[in-house]
Scaffold this active site. Structure first.
Site: not given
Ligand code: ACM
Ligand code: ZN
Length: 526
Positions: A156, A185, A257, A321, A387, A412, A414, A462
């Site tokens: 990102r 990604d 991704h 995802e 996660w 996380y 972020d 992230w």
């Molecule tokens: C994730 O945060 N999609 C692993």
């Protein structure tokens, strides 16, 4: 009598002072304060004997304390002077160490050079805290969990090699031992693969980037954005990490991704055309086609280069995802399901992951996948990275699969650090203060037998809202210290004691010149 009382009081006071001068994060197993102190000056030699690795570890330590003592300490094979003496004692565990400080000198014994470096990381904190004056003490220490990781998303936002090395320094400072490198990604492909040069040339570049928050913005910056690592840069990072006893685990995302790969090589997708490296955050519906043999050929060729670059036992193959819309409409994917008796697209994903896992097994490696790999069936040998909360890791452990706990509820980094996001830089929006990271219980809901499947913990960074490494440090620190204490000292956690020690550990951040968040220290993270 009165004098005696006074003497006892003074003695008590001096003992408490000595004890409270030992402030190390993560919390050591045993701390036994003693009388007196040893002063580390610019002349204090670090003695490593004949062992080349210990000499190297000694030089790392000299670099760490240079800002306090004024110059790099001399690192020697032997000396007659009072010194910091490093040695390996094979009777200790590989990551364990003993740190002994007396007025005559300092001894750091590790079960391996890795353990010695952990001991020196502790000593570094004491040298910083006392401005060179280290109270006499005997410290016995070892980590609770074997896997203690941190993930950096360089897709990102791209982080140049120097920043990745700085990230590894931070990982090592916190006595973590795994660097999970999220390399591919929807928003870009960041590792050069020689067989497919357009992955780096084309797949690493997006034509512009969303400006502001995904939920509220439809504005773009109009500027192309890219960046990737050459194979020699990757090797340089892996070697840099290894010198600090940090193992690098690469993540190559599949089957979702995947736009970083589909854009330069559209035959990898079900539709086969019109892909574009994503310019916004979120999840693309376009994923690797699970029906075409050419997809697996591509993935195996990519992984062949990946395993050549990364010696880690584990290769992370994503799995999170992955929307199934394209597979539902794709004749190749539907054909694959029919031929293999697969009932639904979840099982097709399971087929995908297990096929790639089998290939990696054939090459001596193991897989880690995000907790979605449990859906549609999982092989016995896959390791789950939990996660979406801890439930995936709990389910994995109950099913007899190994698991790493990295729940978004606690890990996380972020997420916002306070409940007043308007006083923070733009971030994800969800609230994760230091105390929540600290509260992580990787063994929650598990029996004694099931606990054996929990390898450890990991913090994830992230970078949708983290444009550069300066900002990354604001998100990582000090929350990474809380994660470090869960991983290293789960059996001796004490939040109030942690808070007290952190007031000292922040000085190590200061001396290292790190841009850390101060909300926690200022009591403004509620
Ligand atoms: C994730 O945060 N999609 C692993
Ligand atoms: Zn398909």
């Amino acid at each position: 009598m009165k004098r005696l009382f006074l003497l006892v009081c003074m003695l008590g006071l001096s003992l408490t002072t000595a004890a409270s001068e030992i402030n190390i994060v993560p919390k050591p197993l045993r701390v036994e304060p003693a009388e007196g102190s040893f002063t580390v000056t610019s002349q204090t030699p670090v003695v490593a004997g004949q062992d080349k690795e210990l000499l190297r570890v000694g030089r790392l330590f000299a670099g760490m304390v240079e800002p306090v003592v004024g110059r790099n300490l001399p690192v020697k094979k032997s000396t007659d002077d009072a010194a910091i003496v490093l040695s390996v004692d094979g009777s200790l565990g590989e990551e364990a160490y003993l740190l002994s400080v007396t007025p005559e000198g300092i001894a750091v014994q590790g079960g391996s050079p890795k353990g010695v470096l952990y001991g020196l990381q502790s000593l570094r904190q004491l040298v910083v805290d006392g401005k060179g004056v280290v109270p006499a003490v005997k410290i016995t220490d070892k980590p609770f969990f074997a896997y203690r990781g941190a993930m950096l998303d360089v897709v990102r936002h791209f982080m140049p090699v120097e920043d990745v090395k700085a990230f590894i320094d931070i990982v090592a400072m916190h006595k973590l031992n795994r660097f999970h490198w999220h390399l591919t990604d929807d928003q870009g492909w960041r590792i050069d693969i020689r067989k497919y040069p357009d992955l780096a040339r084309v797949g690493s570049v997006r034509k512009e980037t969303l400006f502001g928050h995904l939920r509220t913005s439809s504005e773009y910056d109009g500027r192309p954005y890219g960046g990737y690592y050459t194979q020699s840069e990757i090797r340089e990072v892996v070697a840099y990490a290894a010198e600090r006893y940090v193992e690098v685990i690469p993540e190559i995302e599949m089957p979702g991704h995947a736009l970083g790969a589909l854009t330069p090589y559209p035959w990898l997708g079900c539709r086969g055309e019109n892909y574009e490296v994503w310019t916004r955050w979120g999840i693309s519906s376009d994923v690797f086609c699970a029906g075409k043999e050419t997809t697996f050929e591509f993935i195996e060729n990519v992984l062949a280069e990946v395993i050549d670059l990364f010696p880690s036992k584990y290769i992370h193959i994503g799995g999170d995802e992955c929307p199934k819309a394209r597979w539902k409409e794709c004749p190749y994917c539907q054909q694959r399901m029919k031929e293999n008796g697969l009932q639904n697209e979840e099982q097709l994903q399971s087929y995908f992951m297990q096929r790639v896992e089998k290939w990696l097994h054939g090459h001596g490696r193991e897989i880690i996948g995000w907790d979605e790999i449990l859906q549609g069936g999982i092989s016995k040998t896959a390791t789950v990275m939990s996660w979406r909360g801890s439930k995936g890791g709990i389910a994995a452990a109950k099913a007899g699969n190994k698991a790493i706990m990295a729940p978004n509820t606690h890990c996380y980094l972020d997420y916002n650090q306070t409940s007043e996001p308007r006083y923070e830089p733009l971030a994800n929006g969800k609230f994760l203060p230091v105390r929540m990271v600290y509260a992580l219980d990787p063994y929650d809901q598990l029996t004694e037998a099931e606990r054996a499947f929990i390898l450890g913990v990991q913090a994830n960074l992230w970078t949708e809202y983290i444009p550069d490494f300066f900002h990354a440090k604001h998100m990582l620190l000090p929350r990474l210290a809380a994660l470090s204490e869960v991983g290293w000292a789960y059996d001796r956690k004490d939040f109030e004691d942690f808070r007290r020690r952190m007031a000292h550990f922040r000085r190590t951040y200061d001396v290292a010149g790190y841009n850390y968040a101060t909300y926690f220290f200022d009591g403004k993270d509620e």
